[in-house]
Design a protein around this motif. Structure first.
Motif, PDB file in Angstrom:
ATOM      1  N   VAL A  38       7.341 -14.542  10.578  1.00 29.05           N
ATOM      2  CA  VAL A  38       8.804 -14.488  10.621  1.00 29.05           C
ATOM      3  C   VAL A  38       9.328 -13.088  10.899  1.00 29.05           C
ATOM      4  N   ALA A  39       8.465 -12.073  10.801  1.00 25.70           N
ATOM      5  CA  ALA A  39       8.944 -10.697  10.966  1.00 25.70           C
ATOM      6  C   ALA A  39       7.834  -9.804  11.511  1.00 25.70           C
ATOM      7  N   HIS A  40       8.226  -8.598  11.935  1.00 23.94           N
ATOM      8  CA  HIS A  40       7.292  -7.598  12.450  1.00 23.94           C
ATOM      9  C   HIS A  40       7.671  -6.240  11.875  1.00 23.94           C
ATOM     10  N   CYS A  41       6.692  -5.525  11.292  1.00 20.09           N
ATOM     11  CA  CYS A  41       6.924  -4.177  10.754  1.00 20.09           C
ATOM     12  C   CYS A  41       6.437  -3.152  11.773  1.00 20.09           C
ATOM     13  N   SER A  42       7.365  -2.358  12.279  1.00 17.00           N
ATOM     14  CA  SER A  42       6.995  -1.377  13.296  1.00 17.00           C
ATOM     15  C   SER A  42       6.225  -0.212  12.718  1.00 17.00           C
ATOM     16  N   ASP A  43       6.374   0.043  11.391  1.00 14.59           N
ATOM     17  CA  ASP A  43       5.616   1.118  10.769  1.00 14.59           C
ATOM     18  C   ASP A  43       4.191   0.683  10.462  1.00 14.59           C
ATOM     19  N   CYS A  44       4.029  -0.560   9.980  1.00 22.29           N
ATOM     20  CA  CYS A  44       2.679  -1.091   9.717  1.00 22.29           C
ATOM     21  C   CYS A  44       2.023  -1.613  10.992  1.00 22.29           C
ATOM     22  N   LYS A  45       2.877  -1.828  12.047  1.00 24.46           N
ATOM     23  CA  LYS A  45       2.395  -2.329  13.330  1.00 24.46           C
ATOM     24  C   LYS A  45       1.701  -3.681  13.167  1.00 24.46           C
ATOM     25  N   GLY A  46       2.390  -4.630  12.560  1.00 23.19           N
ATOM     26  CA  GLY A  46       1.821  -5.950  12.383  1.00 23.19           C
ATOM     27  C   GLY A  46       2.886  -6.991  12.124  1.00 23.19           C
ATOM     28  N   PHE A  47       2.491  -8.297  12.321  1.00 24.11           N
ATOM     29  CA  PHE A  47       3.372  -9.428  12.070  1.00 24.11           C
ATOM     30  C   PHE A  47       3.170  -9.912  10.633  1.00 24.11           C
ATOM     31  N   LEU A  48       4.255 -10.470  10.045  1.00 25.38           N
ATOM     32  CA  LEU A  48       4.229 -10.903   8.648  1.00 25.38           C
ATOM     33  C   LEU A  48       4.783 -12.308   8.523  1.00 25.38           C
ATOM     34  N   CYS A  49       4.136 -13.121   7.636  1.00 25.32           N
ATOM     35  CA  CYS A  49       4.703 -14.429   7.293  1.00 25.32           C
ATOM     36  C   CYS A  49       5.784 -14.206   6.245  1.00 25.32           C
ATOM     37  N   SER A  50       6.468 -15.285   5.812  1.00 20.03           N
ATOM     38  CA  SER A  50       7.585 -15.132   4.873  1.00 20.03           C
ATOM     39  C   SER A  50       7.118 -14.584   3.527  1.00 20.03           C
ATOM     40  N   LYS A  51       5.962 -15.072   3.028  1.00 24.31           N
ATOM     41  CA  LYS A  51       5.470 -14.596   1.740  1.00 24.31           C
ATOM     42  C   LYS A  51       5.106 -13.106   1.813  1.00 24.31           C
ATOM     43  N   CYS A  52       4.407 -12.734   2.875  1.00 25.37           N
ATOM     44  CA  CYS A  52       3.998 -11.328   3.014  1.00 25.37           C
ATOM     45  C   CYS A  52       5.198 -10.420   3.271  1.00 25.37           C
ATOM     46  N   THR A  53       6.264 -10.993   3.895  1.00 28.41           N
ATOM     47  CA  THR A  53       7.486 -10.214   4.092  1.00 28.41           C
ATOM     48  C   THR A  53       8.134  -9.898   2.757  1.00 28.41           C
ATOM     49  N   ASP A  54       8.195 -10.913   1.876  1.00 31.35           N
ATOM     50  CA  ASP A  54       8.760 -10.687   0.539  1.00 31.35           C
ATOM     51  C   ASP A  54       7.925  -9.666  -0.236  1.00 31.35           C
ATOM     52  N   LEU A  55       6.581  -9.810  -0.127  1.00 34.82           N
ATOM     53  CA  LEU A  55       5.700  -8.868  -0.819  1.00 34.82           C
ATOM     54  C   LEU A  55       5.898  -7.451  -0.271  1.00 34.82           C
TER      55      LEU A  55
END
Length: 645
Positions: A108-125
């Motif tokens: 559901v999201a992408h972190c440009s600092d971590c350079k990776g895609f995230l699911c909803s649970k990992c986004t909340d974490l």
């Protein structure tokens, strides 16, 4: 979406040129080509000291710590990230979560600092961890909409040495972005000069864009040179085929008379044609390979620069600026030498009346190579030439020039860089001047210099005055002509030193220790001297008439070389002779215009080497196969070196 569309139309800089897969741990070579660290490590295993780029074949010295020592290409990492996002947009597919790795979880999201895609649970974490809350996180919906451009719209980045400090300065001394800690520690003033990053990136971007535009012209010239080389190769093939055809017809014509010798002669000539084809094609293909390698390097550097300017952040630009600017600056000054069209010239000539003991004919190669200006020596600095007269080349490849105005002899190394000067006023009485005219160098690198005095000066290889000797008169060589001015000097093919006396018109012969052996009276002023491979003496009078003369070693004149056809003002100066019996002569008129002309030792005019000279005086030949001509120029002009291609 226009940015995304253009992404696949540009050169894919994320692909390794060795394994042809997406680059992992990108490492950049000095030529700017980027490869996987593991791929470079394999190359270094085979060649621990030097490797060649697999794309442009530039040789690279391996750092002391191996492949790890090559520069990290962080910009390629960002291009990989942008490529992954682009593929997600185009294919509308779900990528695995970079945190938990699950494919079944919808990203559901992408972190440009971590350079990776995230699911909803990992986004909340991710959002619940305090140090990660300031990371730039974009939703997949935002990415697919094209409203954000990951990589271009980046926040400030942190220093690689001081992890908690932002890169906000640019060190002009080292050519890299630095943080505040760096300005105090590794890059402190006054040894280093640094400015705010914001103050230099606009100028860097403009410079890179200009360098890219300049390199486009080099690409155009490389394309043109490749096209011409293809035409030359085609013409060569046609000429070779025509020659083979004529050879075969000549063979048929002569069979009745040369039945026993025919096949041997035919085979020998065919081998000559094949050898000629191999040699010519090899030279053409080598030039083509060099041009293709140059184009590969040009395209890569230009594409990398374009991508950095177009898709990178200011930090990307600052990180890549030094290497890009250096490479592009070198490439924009690349000089493309056109293919020599004479490579395609070959023909077969048949003997009109072949006999059993005579061959069918011969293969005639064209020898009219093109002379081009290779470089100039003594343009400026400490070794600047003010009044060049004589020039010669030492056995070790050094260029030696007499500078009459400064009363010095300048010595330059084989690359044309200034080494030292010899003060020719050494050994003179107070009030006397030297004004050196000509110079010769022995096999042990001793310098023999003539000037307006009646004696020859000898200097050591380091330029120290060793001794000097007088040149005696023609009358039983017993008396010294103190009113003499010595001009031309040369060491002949037998190792004797020949010295021209301009005042009394004679040439004296000496051993290298100064002992005078003989003296030959001549009919013109021997202002410049040279010898042929048969040790015949060539004399140039530095005056309009009677031209250049050849004398045998018994003192008898042989021929006079007069002005070439169409040359109205014939004023010969410097002379030299190649090992294949070609005589070269400098000439210029009262307007300082003229050229370098070539003749056979029989006096037959061959052609003009160049008209791109001014006040051309001394002349020397050097290089492999006598393919370098050095022209000394008076009146503040440098020595010009022409190369035959």
């Amino acid at each position: 979406m226009e940015r995304s569309k253009s992404f696949i139309e540009e050169e894919d800089l994320t692909k390794c040129g060795i394994c042809l897969l997406t680059i992992e741990t990108p490492k950049a070579l000095p030529c700017l080509h980027t490869f996987c660290l593991s791929c470079l490590q394999e190359l270094v295993k085979e060649n621990p000291e030097k490797i060649s780029c697999t794309l442009c074949h530039e040789e690279v010295t391996v750092p002391s710590n191996g492949a790890d020592g090559f520069r990290n290409n962080f910009f390629v990492e960002k291009l990989k990230e942008r490529k992954a996002i682009w593929e997600m947009k185009q294919k509308d597919v779900n990528l695995s979560c970079s945190c938990c790795g699950a494919m079944e979880c919808e990203t559901v999201a992408h972190c440009s600092d971590c350079k990776g895609f995230l699911c909803s649970k990992c986004t909340d974490l991710h959002d619940s961890i305090a140090p990660l809350r300031n990371h730039r996180v974009f939703t997949v919906k935002e990415l697919r909409s094209g409203k954000v451009d990951v990589g271009k719209d980046m926040k400030e980045e942190y220093c690689y040495e001081h992890k908690d400090q932002l890169l906000r300065f640019f060190c002009n001394t080292c050519g890299i972005p630095i943080c505040r800690d760096c300005t105090v520690l590794e890059h402190s003033r006054p040894e280093h000069n640094y400015v705010h990053l914001e103050n230099v990136t606009d100028g860097q971007m403009a410079e890179i864009k200009q360098l890219v535009d300049n390199c486009k012209d080099v690409v155009m010239h490389a394309d043109s040179a490749l096209e011409k080389s293809d035409r030359v190769k085609t013409d060569l093939k046609a000429a070779l085929n025509k020659a083979q055809g004529m050879l075969w017809r000549a063979t048929e014509y002569a069979k009745a008379q040369l039945l026993e010798n025919l096949q041997d002669s035919h085979n020998a000539l065919s081998r000559s044609l094949r050898n000629l084809e191999n040699a010519r094609c090899g030279k053409i293909e080598t030039e083509q390979t060099n041009l293709l390698n140059l184009k590969a390097k040009l395209h890569n550097a230009m594409e990398m620069a374009t991508q950095v300017v177009k898709s990178g952040s200011k930090h990307d630009l600052a990180l890549s600026y030094t290497a890009l600017a250096k490479t592009l600056d070198e490439l924009q000054h690349t000089f493309i030498i056109p293919m020599n069209e004479s490579l395609s010239e070959v023909e077969f000539r048949r003997d009109k009346t072949p006999q059993p003991e005579i061959s069918l004919g011969y293969i005639r190669e064209s020898k009219k190579g093109c002379w081009i200006l290779e470089r100039e020596i003594g343009v400026d600095g400490e070794g600047k030439i003010r009044g060049g007269r004589g020039v010669t080349v030492s056995p070790t490849g050094e260029t030696i020039v007499t500078d009459q105005d400064s009363q010095k002899v300048h010595v330059y190394d084989s690359d044309g860089d200034f080494k030292f000067s010899i003060d020719t006023t050494a050994g003179l009485k107070p009030g006397q001047t030297s004004k050196p005219w000509d110079v010769a160098v022995s096999t042990d690198d001793q310098f023999f210099v003539t000037d307006q005095t009646p004696y020859v000066k000898i200097f050591t290889p380091d330029g120290e005055h060793l001794r000097q000797f007088h040149v005696k008169s023609t009358d039983n060589i017993t008396s010294v002509a103190m009113d003499s001015q010595l001009r031309g000097i040369v060491i002949d093919r037998k190792g004797y030193l020949l010295v021209g006396n301009s005042t009394h018109k004679y040439v004296s012969k000496h051993t290298l220790d100064g002992t005078q052996v003989s003296c030959m009276k001549v009919t013109l002023q021997p202002n410049f001297l040279a010898t042929t491979p048969e040790n015949q003496l060539i004399i140039s009078p530095s005056s309009p008439n009677p031209g250049v003369q050849l004398w045998d070693d018994t003192g008898e004149p042989l021929i006079t070389i007069n002005a070439p056809p169409g040359v109205e003002s014939w004023y010969p100066w410097g002379i030299c002779c190649s090992d294949d019996d070609i005589i070269y002569i400098n000439s210029y008129d009262t307007r300082y215009k003229g050229g370098v002309y070539s003749f056979t030792v029989k006096g037959q005019y061959l052609g003009c080497v160049t008209n791109a000279v001014t006040c051309a005086e001394g002349l020397a030949i050097a290089g492999n196969d006598d393919n370098r001509l050095l022209v000394a120029q008076y009146n503040g002009n440098p020595v010009k070196i022409f190369c035959q291609k």
